[in-house]
Design a protein around this motif. Structure first.
Motif, PDB file in Angstrom:
ATOM      1  N   GLY A  22       0.814  -1.173   0.100  1.00 46.53           N
ATOM      2  CA  GLY A  22      -0.260  -0.073  -0.197  1.00 46.53           C
ATOM      3  C   GLY A  22       0.705   1.239  -0.109  1.00 46.53           C
ATOM      4  N   CYS A  23       1.991   1.441  -0.506  1.00 40.83           N
ATOM      5  CA  CYS A  23       2.837   2.355  -0.056  1.00 40.83           C
ATOM      6  C   CYS A  23       2.732   3.095  -1.107  1.00 40.83           C
ATOM      7  CB  CYS A  23       4.621   1.680   0.264  1.00 40.83           C
ATOM      8  SG  CYS A  23       5.045   1.647   2.052  1.00 40.83           S
ATOM      9  N   ASP A  24       3.138   4.482  -1.421  1.00 42.59           N
ATOM     10  CA  ASP A  24       2.556   5.506  -1.965  1.00 42.59           C
ATOM     11  C   ASP A  24       3.889   5.653  -2.947  1.00 42.59           C
ATOM     12  OD1 ASP A  24       3.022   7.059  -0.307  1.00 42.59           O
ATOM     13  OD2 ASP A  24       1.279   8.657  -0.667  1.00 42.59           O
ATOM     14  N   LEU A  25       5.225   5.082  -2.373  1.00 44.28           N
ATOM     15  CA  LEU A  25       6.916   5.765  -2.271  1.00 44.28           C
ATOM     16  C   LEU A  25       7.373   4.229  -1.741  1.00 44.28           C
ATOM     17  CD1 LEU A  25       9.133   7.809  -3.657  1.00 44.28           C
ATOM     18  CD2 LEU A  25       8.865   9.061  -1.531  1.00 44.28           C
ATOM     19  N   VAL A  26       8.447   3.717  -2.618  1.00 40.95           N
ATOM     20  CA  VAL A  26       9.307   2.918  -1.540  1.00 40.95           C
ATOM     21  C   VAL A  26      10.592   3.228  -2.071  1.00 40.95           C
ATOM     22  CG1 VAL A  26      10.253   0.490  -1.337  1.00 40.95           C
ATOM     23  CG2 VAL A  26       7.257   1.246  -1.502  1.00 40.95           C
ATOM     24  N   LEU A  27      12.002   3.681  -1.545  1.00 41.26           N
ATOM     25  CA  LEU A  27      13.076   3.970  -1.843  1.00 41.26           C
ATOM     26  C   LEU A  27      13.887   2.612  -1.730  1.00 41.26           C
ATOM     27  CD1 LEU A  27      12.810   7.834  -0.485  1.00 41.26           C
ATOM     28  CD2 LEU A  27      13.129   6.977  -2.855  1.00 41.26           C
ATOM     29  N   HIS A  28      14.235   2.130  -2.714  1.00 42.96           N
ATOM     30  CA  HIS A  28      14.637   0.766  -2.879  1.00 42.96           C
ATOM     31  C   HIS A  28      15.964   0.437  -3.171  1.00 42.96           C
ATOM     32  CE1 HIS A  28      14.073  -4.146  -3.738  1.00 42.96           C
ATOM     33  NE2 HIS A  28      14.574  -3.979  -3.204  1.00 42.96           N
ATOM     34  N   PHE A  29      16.901   0.756  -2.542  1.00 43.10           N
ATOM     35  CA  PHE A  29      19.012   0.421  -2.717  1.00 43.10           C
ATOM     36  C   PHE A  29      19.259  -0.999  -2.626  1.00 43.10           C
ATOM     37  CE2 PHE A  29      17.270   4.381  -0.721  1.00 43.10           C
ATOM     38  CZ  PHE A  29      17.970   5.025  -0.951  1.00 43.10           C
ATOM     39  N   GLY A  30      20.227  -0.882  -3.863  1.00 36.36           N
ATOM     40  CA  GLY A  30      21.200  -1.907  -4.352  1.00 36.36           C
ATOM     41  C   GLY A  30      20.459  -3.772  -4.231  1.00 36.36           C
ATOM     42  N   VAL A  31      19.354  -2.981  -5.592  1.00 31.00           N
ATOM     43  CA  VAL A  31      18.398  -4.567  -5.735  1.00 31.00           C
ATOM     44  C   VAL A  31      18.825  -6.153  -5.251  1.00 31.00           C
ATOM     45  CG1 VAL A  31      16.194  -5.250  -6.671  1.00 31.00           C
ATOM     46  CG2 VAL A  31      16.625  -2.650  -5.708  1.00 31.00           C
ATOM     47  N   LEU A  32      18.976  -6.543  -5.263  1.00 35.10           N
ATOM     48  CA  LEU A  32      18.525  -8.923  -6.312  1.00 35.10           C
ATOM     49  C   LEU A  32      17.499  -9.021  -5.177  1.00 35.10           C
ATOM     50  CD1 LEU A  32      20.282 -10.528  -6.290  1.00 35.10           C
ATOM     51  CD2 LEU A  32      20.944 -11.101  -4.234  1.00 35.10           C
ATOM     52  N   GLY A  33      16.512  -9.374  -6.562  1.00 33.62           N
ATOM     53  CA  GLY A  33      15.457  -9.786  -6.814  1.00 33.62           C
ATOM     54  C   GLY A  33      15.118 -11.058  -7.362  1.00 33.62           C
ATOM     55  N   SER A  34      16.282 -12.593  -5.771  1.00 31.10           N
ATOM     56  CA  SER A  34      16.420 -13.261  -6.071  1.00 31.10           C
ATOM     57  C   SER A  34      15.420 -14.276  -5.121  1.00 31.10           C
ATOM     58  CB  SER A  34      17.817 -13.795  -5.789  1.00 31.10           C
ATOM     59  OG  SER A  34      17.588 -13.365  -4.537  1.00 31.10           O
ATOM     60  N   GLU A  35      14.744 -15.332  -5.742  1.00 33.37           N
ATOM     61  CA  GLU A  35      13.658 -15.757  -4.785  1.00 33.37           C
ATOM     62  C   GLU A  35      13.907 -15.953  -3.317  1.00 33.37           C
ATOM     63  OE1 GLU A  35      15.841 -17.641  -6.087  1.00 33.37           O
ATOM     64  OE2 GLU A  35      15.179 -19.717  -5.968  1.00 33.37           O
ATOM     65  N   ILE A  36      15.346 -15.913  -3.414  1.00 32.81           N
ATOM     66  CA  ILE A  36      15.983 -16.424  -1.862  1.00 32.81           C
ATOM     67  C   ILE A  36      16.185 -14.885  -1.143  1.00 32.81           C
ATOM     68  CG2 ILE A  36      17.877 -16.905  -0.253  1.00 32.81           C
ATOM     69  CD1 ILE A  36      16.532 -19.514  -1.863  1.00 32.81           C
ATOM     70  N   ASN A  37      15.911 -14.279  -1.832  1.00 36.11           N
ATOM     71  CA  ASN A  37      16.085 -12.963  -1.146  1.00 36.11           C
ATOM     72  C   ASN A  37      14.441 -12.263  -1.212  1.00 36.11           C
ATOM     73  OD1 ASN A  37      17.807 -10.892   0.354  1.00 36.11           O
ATOM     74  ND2 ASN A  37      17.408  -9.583  -1.751  1.00 36.11           N
ATOM     75  N   THR A  38      13.584 -12.509  -1.782  1.00 35.04           N
ATOM     76  CA  THR A  38      12.150 -11.751  -1.757  1.00 35.04           C
ATOM     77  C   THR A  38      11.583 -12.991  -1.339  1.00 35.04           C
ATOM     78  OG1 THR A  38      11.928 -12.367  -3.561  1.00 35.04           O
ATOM     79  CG2 THR A  38      12.900 -10.177  -3.819  1.00 35.04           C
ATOM     80  N   PHE A  39      11.663 -13.528  -0.400  1.00 35.30           N
ATOM     81  CA  PHE A  39      10.953 -15.246   0.119  1.00 35.30           C
ATOM     82  C   PHE A  39       9.934 -15.371  -1.157  1.00 35.30           C
ATOM     83  CE2 PHE A  39      13.029 -13.059   3.128  1.00 35.30           C
ATOM     84  CZ  PHE A  39      12.936 -13.839   4.677  1.00 35.30           C
ATOM     85  N   GLY A  40      10.846 -15.736  -2.532  1.00 34.76           N
ATOM     86  CA  GLY A  40       9.381 -16.526  -3.341  1.00 34.76           C
ATOM     87  C   GLY A  40       9.360 -15.339  -4.153  1.00 34.76           C
ATOM     88  N   PHE A  41       9.708 -14.396  -4.513  1.00 37.12           N
ATOM     89  CA  PHE A  41       9.190 -13.196  -4.700  1.00 37.12           C
ATOM     90  C   PHE A  41       7.785 -11.770  -4.207  1.00 37.12           C
ATOM     91  CE2 PHE A  41      10.452 -16.453  -8.176  1.00 37.12           C
ATOM     92  CZ  PHE A  41      11.776 -15.389  -8.515  1.00 37.12           C
ATOM     93  N   SER A  42       7.572 -12.364  -2.784  1.00 37.50           N
ATOM     94  CA  SER A  42       6.582 -11.956  -2.156  1.00 37.50           C
ATOM     95  C   SER A  42       7.036 -10.874  -1.526  1.00 37.50           C
ATOM     96  CB  SER A  42       6.114 -12.808  -1.300  1.00 37.50           C
ATOM     97  OG  SER A  42       6.561 -13.410  -0.016  1.00 37.50           O
TER      98      SER A  42
END
Length: 590
Positions: free
Chosen positions: A282-302
């Protein structure tokens, strides 16, 4: 009348290569000697570099990676063919997780390569490019030093790419070219990005300020590649200045000071609960730094934030996801100067008070305050271990958690400010951490000596199965007299694999080792006051508590190996939840 002419200073190519590495801050080189690199190694000590001398090339590669993650650059030297292929798994890790490692390979003389001679360490088919071709896929730049007239520039360009891209590079040097005369370097390697555009950067900062002033439910999400940008202080300043709710990924844990009130821990996506996932979405602004989008790092992309609201920061770019005239993504700015300008602009501005993040009763710092003390005779469990180990940690520690239960358990550590946590969040090669621990500890010692880093301990959490992959790294630690504390989590095999599939199957078993005899086997000298070695075993909470209270263990000097007995059925809750996703994906349900 005669004119005086002065010839430019000359040096051997091997000397040039090592001098350039020393100028970039390298203090030690990992690797294994071989007949194709021996003459090159003669130039290492005169350049002021320390030869680590690893037991095998895989450990050398892992160690160079760990060294690079602390010091900003690492290097290893291997021999052609057999040596470089033994290290390629480690270089793959460096590429996937962005560690600037320079892999130098001593190759056969040029005449033998040109004639297609059937030489040892080759495939016997006359093709001397096959191994270099393999490395093209796991390095960001390659240099074959075939011509002395072009070799210095090739070296400089390749080293520059490693640092700019924070990824490994590959340099070949034939044996007959090591002593070739080349001009001595007369200026440092330029490391500025040629595409830097200050006007674009200013426009980007304008857009960021505008979005920050108008947001209602903002979030700061810090990922692990941020550690490669050299902006840890600025990121923490942004967190404190804005007061925005702040999360990290597993890969990004330890970058943010966990004691600030707006820090809310590791974002677990669906594994963390619906309330937290709904807030982020529900956030209208996310400042996302140094992204690694692996399924491990994102808990199955969730755990991926909403794309339309997310501003993504990379080392040389900012993706604004906006219809404004600023380009969505361009490699035209520098993250350090962008953040500095943003902080100056925000200082003194009225920043919106964000929607409060859901109350989180699961924050490690909060749980620690109410955690009851265990019965001394009780077995050591995964849930309590990581929380209680937080009390053992000190500011300035390097904490390393091996792939498996340790990596997931480490997400529950309450870290003191100034702690560096290293885990793997995409490559996941078990055994990496033991080798990397040697390199990271060496880098820390060098930096403490020259005053660029405060002295601290290196603490490794290693599984019994993982230890068997790279046990020879213990020999490298002893050889270099490094101060390391290793907690061996003995849960009788590959617990993470058991939970995924085949809990009782023999393929998830390992041969039981007498782990605490390893220092003796690898040559540690008993009673050596200059390098003490201690081995301890904890079968229950009482024994572990007694061990951790000892002053010499808390000091962390020498090699300390503490084996902790754990049940093979036990695992961190976040791992169990992720395995549910993994089983569905592997069976084709997702």
């Amino acid at each position: 009348m005669t004119r005086n002419t002065f010839a430019a200073p000359q040096m051997d190519l091997g000397e040039y290569l090592f001098q350039r590495l020393a100028q970039l801050g390298l203090g030690s080189i990992h690797g294994v000697p071989g007949d194709y690199n021996l003459t090159l190694l003669d130039y290492l000590e005169p350049a002021g570099l320390h030869w680590v001398g690893n037991a095998n090339e895989l450990c050398a590669g892992y160690a160079a990676d760990g060294y690079a993650r602390i010091k900003g650059i690492g290097a290893l030297v291997t021999s052609f063919g057999v040596g470089e292929l033994s290290a390629i798994n480690a270089i793959g890790a460096s590429y996937a997780e962005k560690a600037p490692v320079v892999h130098i390979v001593g190759t056969p003389p040029r005449a033998a390569q040109e004639s297609g001679a059937c030489l040892h360490h080759s495939l016997g088919d006359g093709n001397f490019r096959v191994f270099a071709d393999m490395y093209k896929s796991v390095t960001c730049a390659q240099a074959n030093l075939w011509d002395a007239s072009t070799a210095p520039q090739l070296i400089d360009d390749t080293l520059k790419e490693s640092l700019l891209q924070s990824r490994p590079v590959y340099i070949e040097i034939p044996t007959d070219l090591v002593r070739a005369k080349v001009p001595a370097p007369h200026m440092p390697i330029g490391l500025s990005s040629p595409d830097y555009d200050e006007a674009f950067e200013d426009k980007t900062v304008d857009s960021l300020v505008s979005r920050i002033k108008s947001c209602k439910q903002p979030l700061i999400l810090v990922d692990g590649f941020t550690a490669r940008f050299g902006v840890r202080d600025d990121i923490n300043a942004l967190v404190k200045l804005t007061g925005f709710p702040t999360l990290t990924t597993p890969f990004g844990k330890s970058i943010i000071d966990e004691n600030v009130p707006n820090f809310h821990g590791v974002y677990l996506g669906s594994a963390g609960g619906e309330a937290y996932q709904s807030y982020v979405q529900g956030c209208d602004l996310v400042l996302h730094f140094g992204v690694l989008g692996s399924e491990i790092n994102t808990f199955g992309f969730s755990a991926l934030p909403p794309p339309a609201a997310t501003v993504t920061f990379d080392k040389y770019s900012v993706s604004l996801n906006t219809t404004e005239s600023v380009p969505v993504k361009a490699r035209l700015l520098s993250i350090d100067t962008t953040l500095s300008k943003l902080l100056r602009r925000l200082n003194g501005l009225e920043i919106p008070i964000p929607q409060p993040y859901p109350e989180d009763p699961f924050l490690p710092h909060e749980i620690l305050n109410t955690l009851p003390e265990p019965v001394d005779t009780a077995s050591i469990d995964q849930y309590s271990l990581w929380l209680r180990m937080s009390r053992f940690l000190q500011p300035g520690d390097i904490v390393m958690t091996e792939t498996g239960t340790a990596s997931y358990g480490g997400q529950s550590l309450a870290l003191p400010d100034g702690t560096t946590l290293i885990n793997s969040s995409i490559w996941l090669s078990i055994g990496y951490m033991l080798g990397a621990c040697q390199g990271a500890t060496l880098a820390q010692r060098e930096m403490a000596k020259d005053g660029t880093r405060s002295p601290g301990r290196t603490i490794l959490f290693e599984g019994d199965g993982s230890l068997q992959m790279t046990a020879q790294a213990i020999s490298d630690i002893i050889r270099n007299k490094l101060d390391v504390t290793i907690f061996v989590l003995n849960n009788n095999g590959y617990t993470i694999e058991r939970i995924i599939h085949g809990f009782s199957e023999a393929y998830n078993d390992v041969q039981p080792w007498r782990n605490l005899q390893a220092p003796s086997y690898f040559g540690a000298v008993s009673g050596d006051a200059s390098y003490p070695v201690r081995t301890e075993s904890a079968q229950n909470w009482g024994e572990l508590h007694t061990i951790l209270q000892r002053p010499e263990i808390q000091e962390g000097k020498g090699l300390n190996m503490i084996e902790i007995a754990m049940s093979m059925e036990d695992a961190p809750e976040s791992l169990c939840k992720f395995v549910e996703y993994l089983k569905k994906r592997n069976s084709g349900q997702l």
